[in-house]
Design a protein around this motif. Structure first.
Motif, PDB file in Angstrom:
ATOM      1  N   VAL A  85     -24.500  38.248 -10.580  1.00 17.93           N
ATOM      2  CA  VAL A  85     -23.741  39.507 -10.529  1.00 17.93           C
ATOM      3  C   VAL A  85     -23.483  39.892  -9.074  1.00 17.93           C
ATOM      4  CG1 VAL A  85     -23.817  41.972 -11.080  1.00 17.93           C
ATOM      5  CG2 VAL A  85     -24.573  40.289 -12.771  1.00 17.93           C
ATOM      6  N   GLN A  86     -24.505  39.745  -8.245  1.00 17.13           N
ATOM      7  CA  GLN A  86     -24.357  40.098  -6.827  1.00 17.13           C
ATOM      8  C   GLN A  86     -23.312  39.212  -6.143  1.00 17.13           C
ATOM      9  OE1 GLN A  86     -28.090  39.852  -4.798  1.00 17.13           O
ATOM     10  NE2 GLN A  86     -27.445  41.240  -3.165  1.00 17.13           N
ATOM     11  N   GLU A  87     -23.326  37.929  -6.480  1.00 17.58           N
ATOM     12  CA  GLU A  87     -22.406  36.988  -5.840  1.00 17.58           C
ATOM     13  C   GLU A  87     -20.968  37.158  -6.355  1.00 17.58           C
ATOM     14  OE1 GLU A  87     -23.475  32.835  -6.618  1.00 17.58           O
ATOM     15  OE2 GLU A  87     -21.301  32.490  -6.708  1.00 17.58           O
ATOM     16  N   LYS A  88     -20.818  37.302  -7.660  1.00 18.93           N
ATOM     17  CA  LYS A  88     -19.468  37.286  -8.240  1.00 18.93           C
ATOM     18  C   LYS A  88     -18.809  38.665  -8.296  1.00 18.93           C
ATOM     19  CE  LYS A  88     -19.980  33.129 -11.065  1.00 18.93           C
ATOM     20  NZ  LYS A  88     -19.140  32.264 -10.235  1.00 18.93           N
ATOM     21  N   ALA A 122     -13.509  42.819 -13.392  1.00 19.29           N
ATOM     22  CA  ALA A 122     -14.103  41.498 -13.136  1.00 19.29           C
ATOM     23  C   ALA A 122     -15.350  41.307 -14.003  1.00 19.29           C
ATOM     24  CB  ALA A 122     -14.430  41.351 -11.650  1.00 19.29           C
ATOM     25  N   SER A 123     -16.145  42.359 -14.141  1.00 24.86           N
ATOM     26  CA  SER A 123     -17.362  42.273 -14.968  1.00 24.86           C
ATOM     27  C   SER A 123     -17.015  41.963 -16.416  1.00 24.86           C
ATOM     28  CB  SER A 123     -18.136  43.597 -14.932  1.00 24.86           C
ATOM     29  OG  SER A 123     -18.561  43.901 -13.636  1.00 24.86           O
ATOM     30  N   THR A 124     -16.027  42.679 -16.923  1.00 24.75           N
ATOM     31  CA  THR A 124     -15.596  42.458 -18.304  1.00 24.75           C
ATOM     32  C   THR A 124     -15.199  40.997 -18.498  1.00 24.75           C
ATOM     33  OG1 THR A 124     -14.865  44.740 -18.426  1.00 24.75           O
ATOM     34  CG2 THR A 124     -13.934  43.247 -20.049  1.00 24.75           C
ATOM     35  N   SER A 125     -14.536  40.446 -17.460  1.00 19.63           N
ATOM     36  CA  SER A 125     -14.070  39.051 -17.573  1.00 19.63           C
ATOM     37  C   SER A 125     -15.217  38.053 -17.534  1.00 19.63           C
ATOM     38  CB  SER A 125     -13.063  38.735 -16.459  1.00 19.63           C
ATOM     39  OG  SER A 125     -13.705  38.486 -15.228  1.00 19.63           O
ATOM     40  N   LEU A 126     -16.372  38.488 -16.993  1.00 24.53           N
ATOM     41  CA  LEU A 126     -17.511  37.579 -16.826  1.00 24.53           C
ATOM     42  C   LEU A 126     -18.448  37.587 -18.039  1.00 24.53           C
ATOM     43  CD1 LEU A 126     -18.701  35.686 -14.642  1.00 24.53           C
ATOM     44  CD2 LEU A 126     -19.769  37.688 -13.586  1.00 24.53           C
TER      45      LEU A 126
END
Ligand code: GLN
Length: 311
Positions: A85-88, A122-126
């Motif tokens: 999470v921190q990296e992406k 971006a989170s939703t996409s991950l």
């Protein structure tokens, strides 16, 4: 040990004092939100023991909006762990408005925080999923597990948001071009818009806070929904960016991790003790509920909670 009688008095006092103060205006860039009666107000506490205290219209269902970002972040940490999470996505404050494109530009397209629109899309996409429906259902389930099984999509609100979300679509494509989009950009934007379009009560919002306060166990259902190592990460992200570009002022004056949404909801967490939530539609210029901030801050202050004070 938290005194229940004192908590009731604190909630009542916060409501009496701040539920109708002047100032602010409903969000109007989402037509649905512009039409919510501006005088609605509620404040609620849910403790890690499962006590529920509230004042005002605490059963009124309002739009979760940005507070949904907390639940999606929670799911991401469960799916991938904190380093991914921190990296992406990131773990920094942007210091900019929640839908800022400039913040992306300044950091090579990296969203920095899962609690601003870019980072949330971006989170939703991950989130791990094989289809758009699975992506959406997993996020909705997390909202329900952290809050309550009653949380559900409003078709009317979703339609209102989907038809006016061109700025968020643009953000999704910018993320894609910078390498921070992890599924089809329009799928991510669609699901992000749905996750913002659920309705919940102030008590259900306080329950989400209590789930975070208790290290991941929903105190009303007794279900463990998050790994204990993930809740401090969520609270840290809330401290940095939960109230957008006034997160610093909030930390300075209230001293608790918080999260707001343009539906008028706001949540603060006292780790180990409780979630404090409020709802009142008129927002300040940053996008935080004017009355909600005051009500939550008052409950915390009356009961003497500020993280930086220590025990
Ligand atoms: N759905 C809203 C948006 O994407 C949520 C923003 C917010 O609550 N700050 O613009």
């Amino acid at each position: 040990m938290l005194d229940l009688q004192k908590t009731k008095l604190a909630v009542e006092q916060a409501y009496q004092q701040f539920s109708q103060i002047p100032g602010g205006a409903n969000a109007d860039y989402i037509p649905f939100l512009a039409n919510i009666p501006g005088n609605l107000a509620a404040v609620a506490v849910v403790t890690t023991r499962g006590d529920v205290v509230s004042a005002g219209e605490a059963q009124y269902r309002f739009a979760i909006e940005s507070i949904s970002k907390v639940c999606t972040l929670a799911l991401l940490l469960e799916d991938w762990g904190s380093e991914v999470v921190q990296e992406k996505i990131g773990a920094e404050a942007t210091g900019m408005p929640f839908n800022s494109v400039m913040a992306l530009d300044l950091h090579g397209g990296k969203p920095l925080s899962p609690l601003v629109n870019a980072g949330a899309i971006a989170s939703t996409s991950l989130v791990k999923a094989h289809s758009v429906e699975e992506r959406w259902q997993r996020i909705l389930l997390m909202q329900r597990q952290m809050g309550s099984g009653q949380i559900a999509l409003s078709a009317e609100l979703n339609e209102s948001e989907q038809s006016t979300n061109s700025h968020n679509r643009a953000i999704a494509w910018l993320l894609h071009s910078a390498g921070y989009m992890y599924c089809d950009p329009m799928e991510a934007c669609d699901v992000y818009t749905r996750q913002c379009s659920t309705l919940l009560t102030t008590v259900e919002l306080a329950t989400m806070g209590a789930t975070l306060a208790s290290g991941g166990i929903n105190p009303l259902t007794k279900e463990r929904v998050l790994k204990p190592e993930n809740t401090p990460r969520i609270l840290a992200e809330m401290t940095m960016e939960g109230l957008y570009d006034s997160s610093g002022d909030w930390a300075y004056t209230v001293g608790l991790p918080g999260k707001s949404g343009v539906g008028g909801g706001i949540l603060a967490v006292v780790p180990g003790v409780m979630g404090i939530a409020a709802f009142a539609p008129p927002l300040d210029k940053v996008g935080n509920s004017v009355r909600g901030q005051k009500m939550v801050a008052a409950v915390a202050k009356i009961l003497g909670f500020n993280l930086y004070k220590g025990a």
